[in-house]
Design an enzyme around this catalytic site. Structure first.
Site, short mmCIF file in Angstrom:
data_model
loop_
_atom_site.label_atom_id
_atom_site.label_comp_id
_atom_site.label_asym_id
_atom_site.label_seq_id
_atom_site.Cartn_x
_atom_site.Cartn_y
_atom_site.Cartn_z
CE LYS A 40 -0.39 -0.24 5.05
NZ LYS A 40 -1.23 -0.68 6.17
CE1 TYR A 263 10.94 32.38 2.35
CE2 TYR A 263 11.47 30.04 2.21
CZ TYR A 263 11.02 31.21 1.62
OH TYR A 263 10.66 31.21 0.30
C1 LIG Z 1 -0.52 -1.61 6.88
C2 LIG Z 1 -1.09 -2.84 7.40
C3 LIG Z 1 -0.29 -3.98 7.59
C4 LIG Z 1 1.21 -3.95 7.46
O1 LIG Z 1 1.74 -3.33 8.60
P1 LIG Z 1 3.31 -3.32 8.90
O2 LIG Z 1 3.37 -2.82 10.28
O3 LIG Z 1 3.91 -2.37 7.93
O4 LIG Z 1 3.79 -4.70 8.71
C5 LIG Z 1 -0.92 -5.15 7.96
N1 LIG Z 1 -2.25 -5.20 8.16
C6 LIG Z 1 -3.05 -4.12 8.01
C7 LIG Z 1 -4.50 -4.25 8.25
C8 LIG Z 1 -2.50 -2.91 7.64
O5 LIG Z 1 -3.28 -1.83 7.52
#
Ligand SMILES: *Cc1c(COP(=O)(O)O)cnc(C)c1O
Length: 367
Positions: A40, A263
């Site tokens: 993702k 800045y």
């Molecule tokens: C993002 C996510 C993961 C992966 O999490 P990590 O901590 O990066 O391994 C797993 N399960 C769900 C439901 C997630 O949203």
């Protein structure tokens, strides 16, 4: 935002490191455990398509957060199983079915909405999300899960998985983790039908709670070589960070004591010194909060002086360096290493956020 490929700032991704990390983690999992690579958010900034292709033969499928991310993988020709972890609108179900994307269903209300919208669920593949204490999405009662599964099957859908997510798997205090696990086990015990895939494990759970893996894991940050707990818990075995963030000096100058930089004039040189300008800023995801953080030139730590601008930062150099000298913001230079976790600690956030914030302006380059 267009990737600025003519500028020297780059995110260099070592795909072999990701492959090695996946293999290392798998070698510590119970035989037969299925692996879903979580790609993702553009694979946590590493590039979803490139990462997915690199680990394709090592994993059983991919997890993404929404339908657009799933379709990106399908458009790239990836045919593996894809599970959307978030909630999609019932109106998007036909697209999920058409592209053979598995969705997560997290409430009975969702099913009501699907019925009202006359969505055809036949041939839909789905997993059911149980909320055991994360508090975001999911059903909380076994009887609701049973009702939902029965209705889905009646509508022609296939329920192929059941999942939950732990809120504190990266902490040393296991009290809340164990409460969540107990709730999940109670729900499992009360199911009329048990779907084939049962999964609860993100990276932290896979690393530190191996005994709670049912039959699949959802591997995210650990696959990219980072410790999900930051510095809190130590990794049970080494992983290799896959992403480096590098640039070059585009301007080098000698300034006099008292001269102000950036800045707000928040930095004034105490003595005459060498400064260098690096073409990266908060528009690249390099946070304003990083003023004062040290990055590397020639294996030497160099402090960011003055405010981080949208497109540039200024660093104090130990001596004159030629324009074009390489700058390491995340990664290794000589004996020195800066990890995304180091950046996160300084910016009071987590390594996940540091990686995800690297914007599309920064081109991803693959080793
Ligand atoms: C993002 C996510 C993961 C992966 O999490 P990590 O901590 O990066 O391994 C797993 N399960 C769900 C439901 C997630 O949203």
């Amino acid at each position: 935002m267009i990737a600025s490929v003519t500028r020297p700032t780059q995110a260099v991704v070592d795909l072999a490191a990701i492959q090695t990390n996946v293999a290392t983690i798998q070698s510590h999992l119970k035989e037969g455990t299925k692996t879903f690579a979580v790609v993702k958010a553009n694979a946590y900034g590493h590039g979803a398509v490139a990462v997915a292709k690199a680990v394709l033969s090592q994993v059983d499928g991919f997890c993404v957060s929404n339908l657009d991310e799933a379709l990106e993988l399908r458009r790239a020709g990836i045919e593996s199983a894809i599970l959307i972890l978030g909630v999609i609108m019932p109106e998007q179900v036909p697209q999920a079915i058409a592209h053979d994307v598995t969705i997560t269903i997290a409430s009975l209300e969702w099913l009501d909405l699907a019925e009202k919208a006359a969505v055809d669920l036949s041939d839909l593949t789905c997993h059911i999300k149980v909320d055991t204490g994360m508090g975001r999405i999911g059903l909380t009662e076994a009887e609701d899960v049973n009702r939902l599964m029965a209705e889905l099957v009646k509508g022609g859908a296939r329920v192929t998985g059941l999942l939950t997510h732990f809120a504190t798997a990266d902490e040393s205090d296991v009290t809340y983790f164990e409460q969540q696990l107990e709730r999940f086990k109670r729900i499992l015990a009360d199911l009329d039908v048990c779907p084939p895939l049962i999964h609860t494990s993100n990276s932290a759970t896979s690393l530190w709670h191996g005994e709670t893996i049912f039959n699949a894991v959802r591997l995210g940050v650990a696959m990219y070589g980072l410790n999900p707990s930051g510095h809190h818990l130590s990794l049970p075995y080494p992983l290799k960070p896959a992403l480096s963030l590098t640039s070059q000096l585009v301007h080098v100058k000698w300034i006099q004591a008292g001269q102000a930089i950036g800045y707000g004039g928040t930095y004034r040189a105490k003595q005459a010194e060498w400064l260098g300008t690096v073409p990266i800023g908060y528009a690249d995801g390099w946070l304003r909060y990083l003023q004062g953080f040290q990055i590397l030139v020639d294996g030497q730590p160099c402090e960011i002086v003055g405010r981080v601008s949208m497109d540039q930062i200024v660093i104090r150099l130990p001596k004159a360096y030629p324009i074009g000298s390489s700058v390491t913001l995340i990664g290794q230079d000589g004996d020195m290493v800066i990890t995304a976790t180091d950046v996160a600690d300084y910016a009071r956030t987590i390594n996940y956020e540091v990686l995800c914030l690297i914007s599309d302006r920064v081109p991803r380059v693959y080793l």
